[in-house]
Design a protein around this motif. Sequence first.
Motif, PDB file in Angstrom:
ATOM      1  N   THR A 166      18.045  73.119  59.688  1.00  0.00           N
ATOM      2  CA  THR A 166      17.725  73.527  58.142  1.00  0.00           C
ATOM      3  C   THR A 166      16.199  73.943  58.200  1.00  0.00           C
ATOM      4  O   THR A 166      15.723  74.146  57.295  1.00  0.00           O
ATOM      5  CB  THR A 166      17.585  72.118  57.471  1.00  0.00           C
ATOM      6  N   ASN A 167      15.674  74.003  59.490  1.00  0.00           N
ATOM      7  CA  ASN A 167      14.143  74.577  59.704  1.00  0.00           C
ATOM      8  C   ASN A 167      14.335  76.125  59.262  1.00  0.00           C
ATOM      9  O   ASN A 167      15.256  76.650  59.232  1.00  0.00           O
ATOM     10  CB  ASN A 167      13.763  74.758  61.139  1.00  0.00           C
ATOM     11  N   GLU A 168      12.975  76.407  58.587  1.00  0.00           N
ATOM     12  CA  GLU A 168      13.039  77.833  58.072  1.00  0.00           C
ATOM     13  C   GLU A 168      13.424  78.793  59.142  1.00  0.00           C
ATOM     14  O   GLU A 168      12.887  78.786  59.963  1.00  0.00           O
ATOM     15  CB  GLU A 168      11.678  78.141  57.438  1.00  0.00           C
ATOM     16  N   ARG A 183      22.191  75.528  55.693  1.00  0.00           N
ATOM     17  CA  ARG A 183      22.590  74.365  55.157  1.00  0.00           C
ATOM     18  C   ARG A 183      21.153  73.999  54.356  1.00  0.00           C
ATOM     19  O   ARG A 183      19.965  74.416  55.023  1.00  0.00           O
ATOM     20  CB  ARG A 183      22.630  73.171  56.278  1.00  0.00           C
ATOM     21  N   ASN A 184      21.190  73.602  53.257  1.00  0.00           N
ATOM     22  CA  ASN A 184      19.907  73.310  52.487  1.00  0.00           C
ATOM     23  C   ASN A 184      19.473  71.704  52.534  1.00  0.00           C
ATOM     24  O   ASN A 184      20.152  71.031  53.219  1.00  0.00           O
ATOM     25  CB  ASN A 184      19.827  73.742  51.020  1.00  0.00           C
ATOM     26  N   ASP A 185      18.449  71.353  51.966  1.00  0.00           N
ATOM     27  CA  ASP A 185      17.881  69.975  52.257  1.00  0.00           C
ATOM     28  C   ASP A 185      18.857  68.957  51.253  1.00  0.00           C
ATOM     29  O   ASP A 185      18.586  67.699  51.610  1.00  0.00           O
ATOM     30  CB  ASP A 185      16.632  69.913  51.867  1.00  0.00           C
ATOM     31  N   ASN A 186      19.657  69.711  50.536  1.00  0.00           N
ATOM     32  CA  ASN A 186      20.705  68.692  49.768  1.00  0.00           C
ATOM     33  C   ASN A 186      22.019  68.611  50.444  1.00  0.00           C
ATOM     34  O   ASN A 186      22.868  67.958  50.180  1.00  0.00           O
ATOM     35  CB  ASN A 186      21.144  69.165  48.404  1.00  0.00           C
ATOM     36  N   ASP A 187      22.093  68.848  51.901  1.00  0.00           N
ATOM     37  CA  ASP A 187      23.082  69.039  52.642  1.00  0.00           C
ATOM     38  C   ASP A 187      24.168  69.789  52.196  1.00  0.00           C
ATOM     39  O   ASP A 187      25.404  69.560  52.521  1.00  0.00           O
ATOM     40  CB  ASP A 187      23.520  67.439  53.033  1.00  0.00           C
TER      41      ASP A 187
END
Length: 356
Positions: free
Chosen positions: A133-135, A81-85
Amino acid sequence: MENEILQQIDIHQIQQSRKDSVDWDNLPFGRVFSDHMLVIDYVDGAWGKPVIEPFENLSLSPATSVLHYGQTVFEGMKAYRNDNDEVFLFRADQNAKRFNQSAIRMCMPTIPEDVFVQFVQTLVDLDREWIPTNEGYSMYIRPFMIATDPYVGIRPSATYKFMIFTCPVGAYYTEPVRVKIETKYTRAAHGGTGFAKAGGNYAASLYPAKLAAEQGYQQLIWTDAQEHKYVEEAGTMNVVFQIGDTIVTPKSSDTILDGITRKSVMEIARDWGYKTEERKISVKEVIDAIESGELKDAFGAGTAATIAPIKTINFEGRDYELPEVAERKFSNEVLDYLNRYKHGETEDKFNWLIKF
Ligand code: COI
């Protein structure tokens, strides 16, 4: 049969999510389970109705055949999942295909590939907020199938349970690995089940792996069953080397799992203009390449670990130290590219992603 399996999934949602009880910054691998699981039973030659329900224990007869004879197969895949959901599945079609190849070898029913992917997608979407979403973190997805006949005789079960559950996960290995080339025990022989993700393959690896762990090695490099001369896999991963300018990995065969990370790494290497080879690699070739300085890179490739750099290779009692991990070009670049790719941060140039 396919019509029945494709019927709408019955969804029973959890009353209260367990999400808030999770330590999201310290996720171990494979110990935290998301809210829901998917279950579908195979009875009388057909798949029944798929159900998604809260993750819970199973109740099985002690006579259930999988508990005795290991008629079981599984897959390992991940969602990101990325920061844009936006959520992504990586090469899910390949897992579906391999699942069925494993099932056929273990005399179990198959699931249409598109249905398999639809099951995964529906479950992951429902628990999408469980995807970290953490690296370096992701959601590990575990589809599997077990033989469920309560019968102690040995024959293919008439009933099966297919399930999927998911786990938010951190890194599988936190450090580069030390591996030992195994020349006594065997993981897989021709005609056996080595190419399948069959539970028993992993059970059989535990004892030799334990002996190696006692000597300080986190993984084994398995060699061929006949002569113990050729490299096959690195523990639960495929193995990839850079020798000179060539990226080389043992060719898939019936003794080697057709790894999706490995396959992707080789495709990326070709795309980047590296020379690539999928062929037999002798232990001697690897040791000679270390000694001559031609071995530039070595790593395990797998879904759980992604790219696991190999730091040390032990062969016949001697430790061979490999080039500094931080200075390796190919594995660092391919890991970074794969991470960005799986989070939708680069063009999906190989058409590997499902986004939802
Ligand atoms: C995977 O990489 O998905 C595997 O199946 C390895 C597993 C034993 C954690």
